[in-house]
Design a protein around this motif. Structure first.
Motif, short mmCIF file in Angstrom:
data_model
loop_
_atom_site.label_atom_id
_atom_site.label_comp_id
_atom_site.label_asym_id
_atom_site.label_seq_id
_atom_site.Cartn_x
_atom_site.Cartn_y
_atom_site.Cartn_z
N MET A 1 -5.99 -6.48 -3.90
CA MET A 1 -6.41 -5.11 -4.15
C MET A 1 -5.78 -4.67 -5.47
N THR B 1 2.23 1.95 -3.43
CA THR B 1 1.21 2.53 -4.31
C THR B 1 1.00 4.00 -4.00
N TYR B 2 0.86 4.33 -2.75
CA TYR B 2 0.52 5.71 -2.40
C TYR B 2 1.72 6.66 -2.45
N GLN C 1 0.83 -1.21 0.00
CA GLN C 1 0.00 0.00 0.00
C GLN C 1 0.86 1.26 0.00
N TYR D 1 -5.11 -1.19 -7.72
CA TYR D 1 -5.06 0.26 -7.67
C TYR D 1 -4.86 0.80 -9.07
N PHE E 1 -1.01 -3.64 -7.84
CA PHE E 1 -1.92 -4.63 -7.29
C PHE E 1 -1.16 -5.60 -6.40
N SER F 1 -9.06 2.43 -5.80
CA SER F 1 -8.76 1.06 -5.36
C SER F 1 -10.00 0.18 -5.52
#
Length: 187
Positions: A127, A102-103, A99, A129, A141, A114
């Motif tokens: 997940m 990704t961010y 995560q 993204y 992902f 998401s």
């Protein structure tokens, strides 16, 4: 005689130039058509604990005895980078790292959407993204069985990140990532 010759062509040039209508050119854009996707199940070289389906237009690259796989799209100058990690009581750290990775794109991204992925039958949870804007990666992902296996992935283009320019290719590869997640099976 030469003088009359030049005058004649000057008059003809003026008369023909005035007769043509100037019409605006219609607006157009670059049209990128990609072949319809056909998928095939792959078996990894390093006897990895998972299988999945890939687009036949892509090429796999895998280092010997490793489960890190690069799915290359030469025509689009893009790559899906897959990384496998074995879960050893570190699921929380793996999820946070995925995560966080990704961010980190929020600096250049306009938005990150998401989507939760869950398939109870095959024990594949994850997940996806989608990154909008001029970020380095357009999709991120991860998938896991929450007990033993964790696979993360990201899509990168070998081009300056200009969302408008790579958007058609990004949309095409996004469907392949979704197919990869849906078709992933643990061994």
């Amino acid at each position: 005689m030469k003088k009359h010759f030049y005058i004649f062509f000057a008059i003809v040039g003026i008369l023909t130039a005035c007769s043509d209508e100037t019409l605006p050119k219609p607006k157009g854009g670059l049209r990128l058509d990609y072949a319809p996707a056909e998928y095939e199940k792959i078996t990894t070289e390093a006897n990895c604990p998972f299988t999945f389906e890939v687009n036949k237009l892509s090429h796999l690259q895998q280092e010997p005895n490793k489960c890190d796989i690069n799915i290359e799209y030469p025509a689009m100058r893009a790559t899906i980078y897959l990384t496998y990690k074995k879960i050893d009581g570190n699921i929380t750290k793996l999820l946070k790292d995925a995560q966080k990775f990704t961010y980190e794109h929020t600096i250049k991204a306009d938005n990150i959407a998401s989507t939760v992925f869950a398939n109870d039958t095959t024990r594949v949870y994850g997940m996806f993204y989608q990154v909008y804007g001029d970020a380095a990666s357009q999709s991120q992902f991860y998938v896991t069985d929450s007990v033993r296996h964790f696979v993360s992935g990201s899509v990168y283009f070998r081009a300056v990140p200009n969302y408008d320019s790579i958007q058609p290719a990004s949309s095409y590869i996004e469907k392949d990532v979704q197919k990869l997640m849906e078709s992933l099976r643990w061994k």
